[in-house]
Design an enzyme around this catalytic site. Structure first.
Site, mmCIF file in Angstrom:
data_model
loop_
_atom_site.group_PDB
_atom_site.id
_atom_site.type_symbol
_atom_site.label_atom_id
_atom_site.label_comp_id
_atom_site.label_asym_id
_atom_site.label_seq_id
_atom_site.Cartn_x
_atom_site.Cartn_y
_atom_site.Cartn_z
ATOM 1 N N ASP A 54 0.836 -1.206 0.000
ATOM 2 C CA ASP A 54 0.000 0.000 0.000
ATOM 3 C C ASP A 54 0.863 1.246 0.000
ATOM 4 O O ASP A 54 0.604 2.195 -0.731
ATOM 5 C CB ASP A 54 -0.843 0.048 1.286
ATOM 6 N N ASP A 58 0.920 4.204 -2.700
ATOM 7 C CA ASP A 58 0.591 5.586 -2.345
ATOM 8 C C ASP A 58 1.705 6.535 -2.746
ATOM 9 O O ASP A 58 1.458 7.657 -3.191
ATOM 10 C CB ASP A 58 0.313 5.696 -0.842
ATOM 11 N N SER A 103 -30.765 6.996 -23.196
ATOM 12 C CA SER A 103 -30.267 8.354 -23.395
ATOM 13 C C SER A 103 -31.073 9.043 -24.490
ATOM 14 O O SER A 103 -31.988 8.456 -25.063
ATOM 15 C CB SER A 103 -28.786 8.324 -23.721
ATOM 16 N N GLU A 136 -35.474 22.134 -20.731
ATOM 17 C CA GLU A 136 -34.632 22.104 -19.524
ATOM 18 C C GLU A 136 -33.158 22.205 -19.898
ATOM 19 O O GLU A 136 -32.768 21.703 -20.949
ATOM 20 C CB GLU A 136 -34.835 20.747 -18.798
ATOM 21 N N LYS A 138 -29.396 21.025 -20.109
ATOM 22 C CA LYS A 138 -28.822 19.672 -20.071
ATOM 23 C C LYS A 138 -27.587 19.737 -19.175
ATOM 24 O O LYS A 138 -26.547 20.281 -19.566
ATOM 25 C CB LYS A 138 -28.464 19.198 -21.486
ATOM 26 N N LYS A 312 -38.689 17.888 -23.928
ATOM 27 C CA LYS A 312 -39.477 16.673 -23.691
ATOM 28 C C LYS A 312 -40.956 16.995 -23.901
ATOM 29 O O LYS A 312 -41.416 18.029 -23.392
ATOM 30 C CB LYS A 312 -39.301 16.197 -22.243
#
Ligand code: IVH
Length: 720
Positions: A54, A58, A103, A136, A138, A312
């Site tokens: 570790d 690091d 999407s 709206e 995005k 929409k």
């Protein structure tokens, strides 16, 4: 990150302090450290077999971060710093979305917005009724699905591949914009609230300053910093990062509290969510375009990043009638802002050989920021594109060619791959080098390169290696696709491992993957550098888990040209079983007209795919690959679309004009209920729906004894 390691890091010569490095030295070291970090991340996350402690890991990260903090221009979208916490899936539990997270279609031009509205008007066939839209901003963040049961937050999941996301509930609970409990006395038993997690521009800049001072990760843009902050294993880190959430959509709802999109937005507010204050109800295309214009003017002043606006259809019952085409709704559109541009120098051009042997020249750029992302690679498409000749033979960039050393204008629009849109001839240096397209494949066979023929038999722009199945690049690319997430999804078999196994002759074709464990007594994978007993065991387990595979994934994994995921799904649903698809493929390869017509009748399948499937099964090499592979795996039948409608599984043909709905809507409704809509009548047709003006198809139906229905009879049959 907590790591367990089996070996301490090698003792190394002390490195010079980052502050003493020249820019050139720092650049070399940045690249080396990036590679080292990526390798160790893979060993740790994918193979659960860390090779360093570790502390050593690091130290690598700290030095890498310190270099990026001193030279922020080195930060690119591909840098490991941008993937901090973006732990490869597997570390977060997977969550299957009750309803997929899809999407929106993108538009850049005004005509596309007009087309979108026109299409909706035609589809709904309304008489003098006005269509209102919710407009709206995005938000450029990460979409999130929040599931509430009995009003309590139970799960928060990222979008993932749309069907399955990652469980980030613990982290999401730290956001003050996300209520743990929905406000209001009577909320539906199940509510899935969807929206965007984002970081404000101010918070992003402040976070980068803090990170710079502490030698931490420098983020390229607010979206990356939001993603990095959210996908932390330690939720106290997420808690320390200021993330916001705007609610704008929903998934599963046991009851709908409102009948419109804007009504739902107000309902979200009553439940305790923030919604975007700029949202507006618009009643015409002109109002939508004015909204786009106004928001674009305000864009720079907003404290959060947006990359366009979203329209929409406001009425939810109309949204339901409009439904989806493939993976995007007919009722919604993302109207993006124009692409952003920047100037930089083209340093080199490299050739990439794809899975089907096609060559793509890739421009290597002096890294440059475009629209919040550092760009260093651009596709140059093909030889003609570099020479300044367009697909239609007309001059591109007024005929200006691209040379190595040129100053070029790079453009990037949203998620679209960056492009070179122009060359600044005034800045062309004397030693700028023309690029000579290779005549031989860079693979070990050095096979000839030819330019592909177009559909009309003329010379096309795309160059291709003639090595076919012998070209190692093509084989490796196919193996990569085969193991990728959307195909067989074999954890631990990443691109680097595949290339390595191939070069060592351990895996030469897909079937070899499934015989690896049985052959390991000879190969001894655990003795190969970078592998240990645990990682080999994990790899074999991952392979075993994938011996049973869904039909659509299997078809996609074969890597037939023009058969992407959506097409593979359409083929799988159309044929139901591997046996049926395989038989059809062989018949199509033989030019059997009826089989071709049947394939053509499938939703979303046309000539290009039929030709490609025929070409694939026509090659004995491919048939061999398939035969050896199918002995190793079990291919599960495709799930038939769930429907208890009377027309599920039936084949329907519409003919003549319909009066109560458009042909498009009739087709979409039939498909939604599980029927197959065909353009021609055969003995396999179950119903012909005939309106006034029906001609030869009606006669065909009578000839084959197929049931003929009027539009009203049809509507009664489907219960609408
Ligand atoms: S509605 C069926 N509304 O844009 C899709 N999306 O391509 C419904 N987004 O993945 C999405 N702001 O992450 C919607 N006001 C908004 C949005 C929005 C940003 C993102 C979202 C989605 C993508 C659509």
């Amino acid at each position: 990150m907590a790591k367990t390691a089996n070996k301490p890091a090698k003792a190394a010569k002390p490195l010079p302090a980052v502050a003493d490095l020249t820019k050139a030295q720092a650049k070399v070291e940045h690249k080396r450290l990036a590679l080292e970090i990526e390798t160790n991340d893979r060993l740790y996350h994918q193979e659960d077999a860390p090779k360093i402690t570790d502390a050593a890991y690091d130290a690598l990260r700290q030095r890498f971060n310190a270099i990026e903090a001193r030279f922020p221009e080195f930060v690119s979208a591909e840098s490991p710093s941008q993937k901090v916490g973006a732990v490869p899936s597997g570390k977060f539990k997977k969550v299957r979305h009750a309803l997929p997270m899809l999407s929106l279609d993108n538009a850049f031009a005004e005509e596309h917005v007009r087309d979108f509205v026109g299409r909706i008007e035609r589809f709904l066939k309304l008489k003098d009724e006005e269509i209102a839209f919710s407009a709206e901003p995005k938000i450029d963040g990460l979409s999130m699905s929040l599931r509430y049961e009995g009003g309590e937050l139970v799960t928060a999941a990222t979008r993932g591949d749309g069907a399955e996301g990652e469980d980030v509930t613990a982290n999401i609970r730290t956001l003050k914009d996300v209520p743990q409990k929905l406000k209001g006395r009577k909320v539906p038993a199940i509510c899935e609230v969807r929206g965007e997690v984002y970081m404000t521009k101010q918070a992003f800049l402040a976070l980068n300053e803090r990170q710079k001072a502490e030698g931490g990760t420098i983020f390229a843009n607010p979206r990356n910093s939001a993603a990095g902050s959210l996908r932390q294993k330690d939720s106290s880190i997420t808690a320390s990062r200021p993330l916001g959430f705007f609610a704008y959509a929903w998934g599963e709802m046991s009851e709908m509290p409102e009948a419109t999109q804007t009504g739902m937005i107000h309902w979200f507010e009553r439940c305790g969510f923030h919604t975007n204050p700029l949202t507006k109800l618009c009643r015409s295309v002109d109002e939508l375009l004015a909204f786009h214009h106004r928001i674009e003017e305000q864009r720079a002043k907003l404290d959060y990043d947006i990359d366009g606006v979203v329209y929409k259809v406001d009425r939810i019952d109309w949204q339901q009638r409009l439904g989806f085409v493939s993976r995007t709704p007919r009722w919604g559109l993302a109207h993006k802002f124009p692409a952003e541009r920047a100037m930089t120098v083209l340093r080199d051009i490299e050739i990439q050989v794809g899975r089907t042997g096609s060559f793509t020249p890739v421009g290597k750029l002096e890294p440059v920021g475009v629209g919040g992302v550092i760009v260093q690679n651009v596709t140059l498409h093909n030889e003609d594109y570099i020479k300044g000749i367009g697909g239609d033979g007309e001059p591109l960039r007024e005929g200006r060619d691209i040379r190595i050393g040129d100053t070029v204008v790079v453009q990037r629009a949203g998620d679209v791959i960056p492009q070179i849109v122009d060359v600044v001839i005034d800045k062309r240096p004397k030693d700028a080098k023309e690029f000579h397209f290779p005549k031989k494949c860079p693979c070990s066979l050095h096979t000839d390169v030819v330019r592909e023929e177009t559909a009309t038999g003329e010379e096309g722009a795309r160059a291709r290696c003639t090595g076919e199945f012998a070209c190692p690049y093509q084989k490796i690319e196919h193996l990569k696709l085969f193991c990728s997430r959307r195909a067989f999804d074999i954890e631990g078999l990443g691109e680097k491992q595949i290339a390595y196994f191939f070069e060592q002759g351990i895996v030469k074709e897909p079937a070899d993957i499934f015989t690896l464990a049985a052959r390991n007594a000879k190969i001894k994978l655990e003795e190969i550098e970078g592998y240990g007993e645990t990682s080999v065991k994990n790899l074999f387990n991952a392979i075993e888990e994938r011996r049973r595979i869904a039909l659509e994934r299997f078809i996609y994994a074969l890597g037939m040209r023009h058969v992407g995921e959506t097409t593979a799904l359409a083929l799988a649903r159309g044929y139901g079983s591997w046996q049926a698809f395989h038989d059809a493929g062989l018949k199509v390869a033989d030019g059997d007209e009826e089989s071709m017509a049947d394939m053509d009748a499938l939703d979303q399948i046309g000539d290009t795919v039929i030709k490609s499937v025929g070409a694939y099964f026509g090659e004995s090499h491919n048939r061999g690959i398939v035969e050896r592979l199918t002995k190793q795996v079990t291919i599960l039948d495709a799930e038939k679309p769930k429907s208890n409608s009377a027309i599920a599984g039936k084949t329907v043909v519409f003919t003549g004009s319909l009066e109560k709905m458009t042909r498009d809507e009739a087709k979409a409704t039939a498909e939604r209920l599980g029927a197959k809509v065909s353009g021609s009548v055969s003995k396999k047709t179950d119903y012909v729906v005939a309106g006034p003006g029906a001609g030869s198809k009606l006669a065909e139906a009578q000839k084959h004894g197929v049931s003929v229905l009027t539009e009203d009879e049809w509507l009664r049959l489907i219960g609408e």
